[in-house]
Every structure is written in C-alpha cells, then in structure tokens.
Design a protein around this motif. Sequence first.
Motif, mmCIF file in Angstrom:
data_model
loop_
_atom_site.group_PDB
_atom_site.id
_atom_site.type_symbol
_atom_site.label_atom_id
_atom_site.label_comp_id
_atom_site.label_asym_id
_atom_site.label_seq_id
_atom_site.Cartn_x
_atom_site.Cartn_y
_atom_site.Cartn_z
ATOM 1 N N GLY A 105 -9.251 15.946 -16.791
ATOM 2 C CA GLY A 105 -7.890 16.078 -17.305
ATOM 3 C C GLY A 105 -7.412 17.505 -17.399
ATOM 4 O O GLY A 105 -6.584 17.831 -18.256
ATOM 5 N N ALA A 106 -7.911 18.381 -16.524
ATOM 6 C CA ALA A 106 -7.498 19.786 -16.530
ATOM 7 C C ALA A 106 -6.053 19.923 -16.067
ATOM 8 O O ALA A 106 -5.497 19.037 -15.402
ATOM 9 N N ASP A 107 -5.465 21.067 -16.407
ATOM 10 C CA ASP A 107 -4.070 21.319 -16.045
ATOM 11 C C ASP A 107 -3.880 21.617 -14.559
ATOM 12 O O ASP A 107 -2.775 21.495 -14.038
ATOM 13 N N HIS A 108 -4.947 22.037 -13.883
ATOM 14 C CA HIS A 108 -4.871 22.389 -12.472
ATOM 15 C C HIS A 108 -5.881 21.554 -11.693
ATOM 16 O O HIS A 108 -6.986 21.287 -12.187
ATOM 17 N N ARG A 109 -5.505 21.180 -10.491
ATOM 18 C CA ARG A 109 -6.361 20.288 -9.692
ATOM 19 C C ARG A 109 -6.472 20.796 -8.257
ATOM 20 O O ARG A 109 -5.467 21.175 -7.642
ATOM 21 N N ILE A 110 -7.687 20.789 -7.735
ATOM 22 C CA ILE A 110 -7.931 21.051 -6.319
ATOM 23 C C ILE A 110 -8.284 19.714 -5.677
ATOM 24 O O ILE A 110 -9.279 19.084 -6.040
ATOM 25 N N HIS A 111 -7.450 19.264 -4.754
ATOM 26 C CA HIS A 111 -7.665 18.002 -4.043
ATOM 27 C C HIS A 111 -8.244 18.304 -2.664
ATOM 28 O O HIS A 111 -7.731 19.175 -1.950
ATOM 29 N N ILE A 112 -9.277 17.602 -2.265
ATOM 30 C CA ILE A 112 -9.858 17.763 -0.931
ATOM 31 C C ILE A 112 -9.637 16.470 -0.158
ATOM 32 O O ILE A 112 -10.046 15.388 -0.598
ATOM 33 N N HIS A 113 -8.956 16.602 0.980
ATOM 34 C CA HIS A 113 -8.606 15.448 1.809
ATOM 35 C C HIS A 113 -9.309 15.558 3.161
ATOM 36 O O HIS A 113 -9.240 16.613 3.812
#
Length: 451
Positions: free
Chosen positions: A261-269
């Motif tokens: 639930g962090a404010d920043h997200r790194i998404h890997i696609h």
Amino acid sequence: MSRQLRVAVIGAGPAGIYAADILTKSEGVDARVDILDRDPTPFGLIRYGVAPDHPRIKEIVKALKRVLSNPDIRFFGNVSYGTDLKLDHLQQFYDAVIFATGARADRDLDIPGIDLQGSFGAADFVYWYDGHPDAPREWPFDPAAESVAVLGVGNVGLDVARMLAKTADEQLVTEIPQNVYDGLKANAAKDIHVFARRGPAQVKFTPMELRELNHSPNVDVIVHPEGFELDEGSMDSIRASKSVKLVVDVLQNYLAKEPKGADHRIHIHFCQNPVEVLGEDGKVVGLRTEVTELDGTGNVRGTGEFKDWPVQAVYRAVGYRSDNLAGIPFDNNSATVPNDGGRVIDIDGGPLPGAYVTGWIKRGPVGLIGHTKSDAAETIRLLLEDVDRLQTPANPDPEDVDAYLSGRGIEFTTWEGWEKLDEHEIALGEQAGRARVKVVPRDEMVQISRS
C-alpha cells in the motif's frame, strides 16, 4: 625496447584507467601514460552513470584511485578530443593513442511519437540526476505526470524507475546536489510502468539491482501476471545461467507478494512491445504497445493485439550509443570504431598505425566492469606486439603536452586538482551530514581543481 613508451588514453572511465594500469605494469616495457578526458573529473560513468543511491557500486572508485596515484600515469581533465586536439596533434607527443571514450548518448528508438514533449532518453536523465556539468540544471518534470513509462529492462531502466519512484527526501543521504533534490521534489510520478518486449527470463537486470527495487518503504514493486511466460527457450536460459534463475526467482516473489500500500508503485509488464508514443497538443498522453508471445526459443512474435496505456511521460532506456570520433573510422550501425581485437581498422581494411580502442567504443555498450578489464588486457597485448613498429613522436617530453594545452588556452585539470575537488565535495557532504555533495558547474569544478 630501450626508449620510453609514451601513450595517450582518451577517456578516464574504468576502460581507460584499466588500460593505463595494465600497460604501466607490463614487464619489459618502460611506459608512461597520459589519460585525457572531456570531464574535469576522472571515473567516467562511475561518477556520472551510476545512480546516487548505489554508493556500493561506487566502491570501485577506490581501486581506480590507486591506479591514478601511480606516478607513471597522469590525468588531464577538461580536455575535449575533437575540439581541443585531434589524432594528428596527439601523435606529436605519443607513440600510440588508445580510445576509451565509452558510450554516453541514448540509442535511438524509431517509433512514432518518440520526439513528443515529455519523451526523454534515459542517459540524459541519468546525467541530470548524477550532476553532470553539461546536463541542464533543471529537469522538465510535468506536475501532471503521475503515470510514467520506462522502456527497457536493463539496469539503467531500473535505475530510472527507482529514481522516479523514490521520494526526494530519501535521496538526501546520497551525494545529489541541491538542484537535483529540488527537481526530484517537483516529480509527481506515482506509477512507473516498466515495459519488457519479451518474458522474465530475457530481461537484462542483475539480481541485486532487481532486489533493491523493494528496499524503499515508499515503493511497491508490482509484477503483472499478463505476459509472465516461460517457454522452452526460457527454461534453457534458466538452466544455463545462475543469474537468470535468480532474476526469475525474484520476479516470481514479486509476482506472489501482496503490495504493502505504498504511495509509489513500480509496475513491471512482460510481453509488451512499445510501438507508438501517443500525443496530444505535442505532449505525451499515452503509450501504445503490441502484445507479444514467446515463440519457444526465448524470442517473441507479435499477436496483432494492441493496448494503450495512459502515461504522461516516457523514458527510453534501450541502450547507450558511442559518439563518432574525429579522424577515426566509425561504424554507424554498431556505433563502434572498426577494430581487430583493439587495433583500429582504417577504411582500406588495414590497421591505423598507433591507434587502438578499448571498452564500449571497441565492442559496444554491453557487459559489466569485469569485462572491461579483460578487454583492456587484449588491447594492451596487441599494442605491445606492435611496439617496434610504432612511430617515435616528435615531442616525447611530457612537459610538451602541458605547454601545448596551456598555449591553446585550455584550462585543464590534473590528478592533484581532482584531489582538491574531492576534498571540497567531501567537506560539503560533512556540512550536510552526508558522505559527499557533488559540485555541478564545470567552471566551478575547474576553478576548485586549479586553485
């Protein structure tokens, strides 16, 4: 040979420094080396290509410092090859010239919309946050850019994603200068999407870099299951390489992990091939990808299915490219200098006398620092084989180089000057409770070094 061998190395990154070290330690030769670099400081991409929150990688600087402390090696900074001097000038002073200029520019990505406002090269961003003197002081962060795309799945792509995801205050323990901190404070990105054209076994991350993505309490790493495929070619890669297996294991752990639930997200696609940067009024408003599928060999084919991603900025991290060098043959396709093991090959197919290459300008921007050492050893071996055929320079006295540069009004820096700047930056860091704070302006670096 009875005479002293005088060699110039163009480029003060690891490739050039290793070449100088190997040459001056070679048996049976009395060699003196001058290393020239366009930056006022040594260490190349170790100083200006490694993310500031990776001080561990910068530990290599300690070893490079020991090399440059050798009295048989001199450093000339703030000297630009092709502007301040060229090959024929160098040949007046040196028996041989080794080009180790590396690769600083972003490789092109030829897709529609790549030149829109809000589309950036990763190398330019890296030079900015690393405080390179030729980078702009401010980065054009769009306060509306809360969703950002990073194209490329190498370590540089991870660095860019991590620097965009972490808060500016987290970086205050690093060496970033004030202008970079102020810029990162203006960064509004909350979701950073990293796109891979192929599957998890084909990425170029190193396991350690990948694990470190999750070290920030303010960042969630989310691996999306779509495209997370392992074909027979992928399994062959996993069986053949411990590093690939570790990377896939880390990615699988991220895949199974619940976000905190962090404010920043790194998404890997995975299996998403960027085909167009979408724009509106000249600005980035999205990215279009084609869904791909693994073909059994670890390569992919397009499926004809496309997906649009609403992003407001795009960073391409698809590789570096070397610059053309004045008076030296250059292969535009590979962005390297044509060479045979390190001997520069002229346009007629024969060796260019006294000219050599090592590092990325020799073999392209691939491999880790360990490869650079063996690469330099190969080049030095060939140079020593050629010693008896090298033309004696007209002005071999080392002081002639100093006089030439001074006569042209070039405010060059030296190793002693770097030590002054080093002490100055460390003192700035002590005042701020940090290990170092970088000085950014070129003229200020030169002034401190020459004081």
